[in-house]
Scaffold this motif. Structure first.
Motif, short mmCIF file in Angstrom:
data_model
loop_
_atom_site.label_atom_id
_atom_site.label_comp_id
_atom_site.label_asym_id
_atom_site.label_seq_id
_atom_site.Cartn_x
_atom_site.Cartn_y
_atom_site.Cartn_z
N MET A 1 46.09 72.35 -47.00
CA MET A 1 45.62 72.13 -45.63
C MET A 1 46.79 72.37 -44.69
O MET A 1 47.84 71.74 -44.83
CB MET A 1 45.10 70.69 -45.54
N ARG A 2 46.63 73.28 -43.74
CA ARG A 2 47.78 73.78 -42.99
C ARG A 2 47.62 73.61 -41.48
O ARG A 2 46.52 73.79 -40.96
CB ARG A 2 48.00 75.25 -43.33
N PRO A 3 48.70 73.31 -40.79
CA PRO A 3 48.64 73.30 -39.32
C PRO A 3 48.34 74.70 -38.79
O PRO A 3 48.71 75.71 -39.41
CB PRO A 3 50.05 72.85 -38.91
N MET A 4 47.70 74.76 -37.66
CA MET A 4 47.44 76.06 -37.04
C MET A 4 48.75 76.81 -36.81
O MET A 4 48.82 78.02 -37.00
CB MET A 4 46.70 75.86 -35.71
N GLU A 5 49.78 76.07 -36.43
CA GLU A 5 51.08 76.69 -36.16
C GLU A 5 51.66 77.34 -37.42
O GLU A 5 52.40 78.32 -37.33
CB GLU A 5 52.06 75.64 -35.61
N TYR A 6 51.34 76.82 -38.57
CA TYR A 6 51.84 77.34 -39.84
C TYR A 6 51.31 78.76 -40.07
O TYR A 6 52.05 79.65 -40.48
CB TYR A 6 51.41 76.41 -40.97
N ASN A 7 50.02 78.95 -39.81
CA ASN A 7 49.39 80.25 -40.04
C ASN A 7 49.53 81.20 -38.86
O ASN A 7 49.54 82.41 -39.03
CB ASN A 7 47.91 80.08 -40.36
N LYS B 1 41.96 81.13 -44.99
CA LYS B 1 40.62 81.69 -44.84
C LYS B 1 39.70 80.90 -43.93
O LYS B 1 38.89 81.49 -43.19
CB LYS B 1 39.99 81.80 -46.24
N ILE B 2 39.80 79.55 -43.95
CA ILE B 2 38.81 78.74 -43.25
C ILE B 2 39.48 77.87 -42.20
O ILE B 2 40.46 77.16 -42.48
CB ILE B 2 38.04 77.84 -44.25
N LEU B 3 38.98 77.93 -40.97
CA LEU B 3 39.42 77.07 -39.88
C LEU B 3 38.40 75.94 -39.74
O LEU B 3 37.20 76.19 -39.60
CB LEU B 3 39.54 77.85 -38.58
N VAL B 4 38.86 74.68 -39.76
CA VAL B 4 37.98 73.52 -39.72
C VAL B 4 38.23 72.74 -38.45
O VAL B 4 39.38 72.42 -38.11
CB VAL B 4 38.21 72.61 -40.96
N ALA B 5 37.16 72.40 -37.73
CA ALA B 5 37.27 71.70 -36.46
C ALA B 5 36.24 70.58 -36.40
O ALA B 5 35.20 70.69 -35.74
CB ALA B 5 37.08 72.66 -35.29
N LEU C 1 43.62 61.19 -39.11
CA LEU C 1 43.53 61.82 -40.42
C LEU C 1 44.12 63.23 -40.44
O LEU C 1 44.93 63.56 -41.31
CB LEU C 1 42.08 61.87 -40.89
N ILE C 2 43.69 64.07 -39.51
CA ILE C 2 44.14 65.46 -39.55
C ILE C 2 45.65 65.57 -39.35
O ILE C 2 46.34 66.18 -40.17
CB ILE C 2 43.37 66.32 -38.53
N PRO C 3 46.23 64.99 -38.27
CA PRO C 3 47.69 65.16 -38.11
C PRO C 3 48.51 64.57 -39.25
O PRO C 3 49.52 65.16 -39.64
CB PRO C 3 47.98 64.46 -36.78
N GLN D 1 42.31 70.32 -35.33
CA GLN D 1 41.70 71.36 -36.14
C GLN D 1 42.76 71.85 -37.12
O GLN D 1 43.96 71.65 -36.92
CB GLN D 1 41.17 72.52 -35.28
N PHE D 2 42.34 72.46 -38.23
CA PHE D 2 43.30 72.85 -39.24
C PHE D 2 42.79 74.05 -40.02
O PHE D 2 41.61 74.41 -39.95
CB PHE D 2 43.60 71.69 -40.19
#
Length: 888
Positions: free
Chosen positions: A812-818, A836-840, A713-715, A830-831
């Protein structure tokens, strides 16, 4: 319902009748057992095809079991067909001689690669084959010739000869005519390393001048002027010869040419396309498969220019474990051919398999790819708008790449050898002709991309120009450049309720039994169990028939009253629709008379097989057909108060059959279906082409009820966002495959909980299976808690959706994006929700802890505890907890 049952009963009865006769093939299945009309595996190895009239004749070596089958014990087998799929055994066309061991074609000789051509002048069918005399190994290197009055034989053996005795090739060199050294042997082993030097230095051509040249692996070719040519491996297999035959095709004319000296090419097959001559051949490695070679020339005698391996994809370096035997023209003028290859099994010769694959042209070069199953109509479709542009990208060490195939997002960024072709393929989801990297690279084309990813190189092909831009920046820079230039945001967004409340789909609970009573029961149960009202999606089979978009009277007594009641409860209601029309309803007849359906290439209304049977497909390139469909949807809005539509079954793959697409690609037709939703702000799609930046809700493909699919789902959602589809939904909580929830199915309650948590802070959250039906109290409370989290942040999610409509940026953004260039590129569990919010979420069964790579700075946990980032930390996560962090 009765109509549905009648259809099922008729289908079962028809199936029973079909089982009583021999099954007819309608596709090729390379490498599988291929049965003839008697149910026996076709025995025609090293074969070739003659088309005479409307009938195809397949000639090949008849093999027997075991190692003995590598020699001729029976002869040449012949089969006939009118469609190339189904073959009738015509028996042995040329039999070996059993009572004379000294005969050229005595039983036990080696008789290989028989080919038959028809001589228009003499009215004779002429067969040539590679012949090795009995008990002489491969020393004879002769050509056998036979003739018949009928394509099925019997063929009469005439003689065997060595080619062009006493003749020099048209491209002979003076040194070939010099005396041959006394140290030159009469025979060598016939492979790499056997000759002591380059073939021209050894001068095998001169050695064999007086006795005739060697001829081993061979083929025949008849040119447009009726002249026939024999192409064969010669000079100890080091060089190909191309020899013009006599007018009666029974001997040589004495005119020939050498080609590819010292290249050791065997298994040659010649064909012609748009005035140019092509050869596909094999390296000389015995029974072991190797990479095929192709070459092109303006004249049949050359000069020839090698093009390289025509195969693409996995096992291309082995020609898909086959070796060429023939190339069959289907429509040479359009560049449509069938590659015929054999998969040799010398230890049990009779078990050799046939590898027939579509061969088309890309950048004026023949190309073929593996297909598990395919048909001739697909060959024509695949070749429509041939590949004209290719870009090779050297990938810097450590760079990471993403491309616009959402259904394969779990494999991104690419870290393995992969190949994808998006022409007529959506992989179950949205597609965008875009590739971006974390170094700021952008590749875009207006047409579908074909991508080959290797460890250090990316090969990108398209039917239109490929625009490559190097922003010298980051993943975000690459995305923002692509968004601005290729799919700018529209400034609009789908209906706000899709983001602020959970969605509820009736599919899992009702499946094909959509009815007024149970829909209302489901809607009341949602509220009775403390869930907030939101969008309610009524799924497939609410309607009278596909294309007849009226509520079924037998299942909906008063659809307007139902809609009113649902609205009073706080729901907005969507109906499932599709672009198909059942051929047995009155709507079909009316629309067919107006020409609203896609037609096949014969000009007849096409019947398309899809997951709900066989139907006609609206031609949405026809403005009148498009308007009819829009009017039907608007009628449902006006008459019943329907709020929007789930527009399903717009997959590009449905447009790849034998269809007249009015000059468009299959993907373009998928896009046309996508444009329908722009008229209805409350919409949902699963399949889409090139509609980035538009106010369309895009859902992931149905997922299984499994932890493996939960981890996708996440990727996949992350790729969806960076490909221009920010308004995204991660399928249904717990999975959208209804079989996982039938009576007796094993439900993993923990999986339902973790799935709900995973959805909670994604752009959208969708239920289908009723949690209160399948969960105990503990797990049900955990699910409710995930909804509470979403309600807490719904305003923030809505804010991000509104910003996405203006800026195009993903919600919803990849960690690499931010956080570019900080080692986050391959973290896909994780994303970030906005900035503002990191979700794991927890994605493993039984896990009560998980590690998080937390960026530098201060972050606050749901408990209020603050932690310092810049490192990887381990956290306890109870069953009812979603792990997330708010940036301080």
């Amino acid at each position: 319902m009765r109509k549905f049952i009648r259809k099922v009963w008729s289908f079962l009865l028809l199936g029973a009748l079909c089982m009583s006769v021999h099954a007819q093939e309608n596709s090729f299945k390379p490498g599988k057992i291929w049965k003839d009309n008697n149910g026996v595996h076709i025995n025609a190895h090293g074969g070739g095809i003659l088309k005479y009239g409307d009938t195809y004749y397949w000639y090949g070596e008849h093999k027997i079991e075991g190692d003995a089958g590598n020699k001729a014990h029976v002869g040449v087998h012949c089969y006939s067909s009118n469609d190339l799929y189904n073959w009738k055994d015509q028996g042995i066309a040329l039999a070996v001689v059993e009572n004379n061991p000294k005969h050229d074609i005595a039983k036990g000789c080696i008789l290989e690669r028989p080919k038959v051509i028809y001589n228009e002048k003499t009215g004779k069918f002429v067969m040539w084959f590679h012949l090795e005399l009995k008990d002489q190994g491969y020393d004879a290197a002769r050509s056998g010739i036979a003739v018949a009055d009928s394509p099925t034989g019997p063929f009469k053996f005439i003689r065997s000869i060595r080619p062009n005795k006493g003749h020099w090739p048209v491209n002979v060199h003076a040194f070939h005519k010099a005396p041959v050294g006394k140290d030159i042997k009469d025979a060598y082993c016939g492979g790499y390393g056997c000759l002591p030097a380059h073939v021209d230095s050894v001068n095998i051509l001169g050695r064999d001048f007086s006795k005739g040249q060697m001829a081993r692996d061979m083929n025949l070719f008849v040119d447009e002027d009726g002249k026939a040519y024999h192409i064969y491996s010669s000079e100890e297999n080091s060089t190909l010869h191309i020899s013009q035959l006599s007018d009666d095709y029974l001997s040589y004319s004495g005119k020939f040419a050498r080609a590819f000296p010292n290249r050791y090419m065997e298994a040659p097959a010649m064909f012609k396309c748009n005035g140019k001559y092509y050869i596909i051949a094999s390296d000389c490695t015995g029974w072991r498969p190797n990479a095929a070679r192709t070459a092109v020339a303006d004249h049949i005698f050359g000069p020839w220019r090698e093009l390289g391996n025509p195969c693409r994809g996995k096992e291309a370096n082995l020609t898909f474990k086959s070796q060429s035997t023939y190339v069959l023209p289907i429509n040479a003028a359009k560049g449509e051919f069938i590659y015929m290859g054999d998969r040799w099994t010398p230890e049990n010769a009779i078990d050799g398999r046939y590898i027939w694959l579509p061969m088309v042209y890309e950048n004026d070069e023949p190309v073929m790819r593996w297909q598990d199953e395919w048909s001739i109509s697909e060959l024509a479709q695949e070749n429509k708008g041939a590949i004209t542009h290719t870009e090779k990208v050297n990938k810097p060490a450590g760079s990471n790449w993403w491309m616009g195939i959402i259904g394969q997002g779990h494999k991104m960024p690419f870290d393995e050898d992969l190949e994808f072709d998006t022409w007529g393929a959506g992989f179950g989801n949205q597609v965008q002709p875009l590739i971006i990297s974390d170094n700021g690279d952008v590749l875009w084309s207006e047409e579908p991309l074909r991508i080959e990813n290797n460890s250090d190189e990316l090969i990108v092909s398209s039917r239109d120009k490929i625009i490559r831009t190097e922003t010298q920046g980051s993943l975000k820079d690459a995305f923002m450049y692509a968004s601005k230039n290729y799919f700018p945001p529209s400034g609009k967004m789908p209906d706000e309720l899709l983001f602020t409340s959970p969605q509820y789909n009736t599919w899992i609970e009702l499946m094909y039994d959509q009815n007024q009573k149970d829909i209302l029961k489901y809607a009341h149960a949602i509220k009775d169990n403390g869930y907030p009202a939101g969008v309610l999606m009524i799924d497939d089979n609410w309607q009278e028939d596909y294309g007849k978009w009226n509520f079924h009277e037998g299942r909906f007594s008063d659809p307007k009253a139902m809609m009113d009641e649902l609205h009073e409860m706080g729901y907005k209601v969507m109906l499932w629709v599709c672009p198909f029309v059942s051929p047995d309803c009155d709507i079909y007849r009316a629309l067919d008379a107006k020409g609203y359906f896609l037609k096949n290439n014969s000009g007849e209304t096409a019947m398309i097989r899809w997951w709900n049977g066989v139907s006609a497909l609206l031609d949405l390139s026809n403005p009148d057909a498009q308007q009819w469909f829009k009017d039907e949807l608007q009628r449902l809005v006006d008459k019943y108060g329907v709020d929007g539509f789930k527009l399903d079954a717009g997959d590009a793959r449905f447009y790849t059959q034998d269809l007249d697409l009015n000059g468009l690609s299959p993907n373009d037709h998928s896009r046309l279906y996508g444009e329908i939703g722009l008229a209805f702000p409350l919409n949902e799609y699963r399949a889409m082409w090139k509609m980035g930046g538009q106010p369309l809700a895009e859902r992931l493909h149905d997922k299984d009820h499994s932890w493996g699919h939960l981890s996708m789902l996440i990727p996949q959602m992350l790729v969806e966002g960076i490909m221009g589809y920010p308004f995204s939904c991660p399928d249904m909580i717990g999975g959208g495959q209804y079989k996982s929830f039938l009576d007796g199915a094993i439900i993993d309650q923990e999986l339902i909980v973790r799935s709900a948590q995973c959805h909670a802070l994604m752009p959208m959250m969708q239920f289908s299976v009723a949690p209160w039906r399948i969960l105990d109290e503990t797990h049900l409370k955990a699910v409710k808690k995930s909804i509470d989290i979403r309600q807490q942040y719904k305003d923030y999610i809505l804010q991000l959706a509104k910003e996405a409509a203006k800026t195009g940026e993903p919600i919803m953004r990849p960690m690499e994006y931010n956080y570019p260039k900080q080692g986050y590129a391959k973290i896909t569990d994780q994303f970030m929700l906005g900035n503002k919010i990191l979700v794991a979420p927890v994605l493993e069964k039984g896990a009560r802890t998980r590690s998080v790579k937390l960026p530098a700075g201060k972050w606050m946990l749901p408990s209020g505890k603050k932690v310092k980032g810049g490192k990887t930390l381990e956290f306890d996560v109870a069953l009812d907890e979603l792990l997330y962090f708010v940036k301080q």
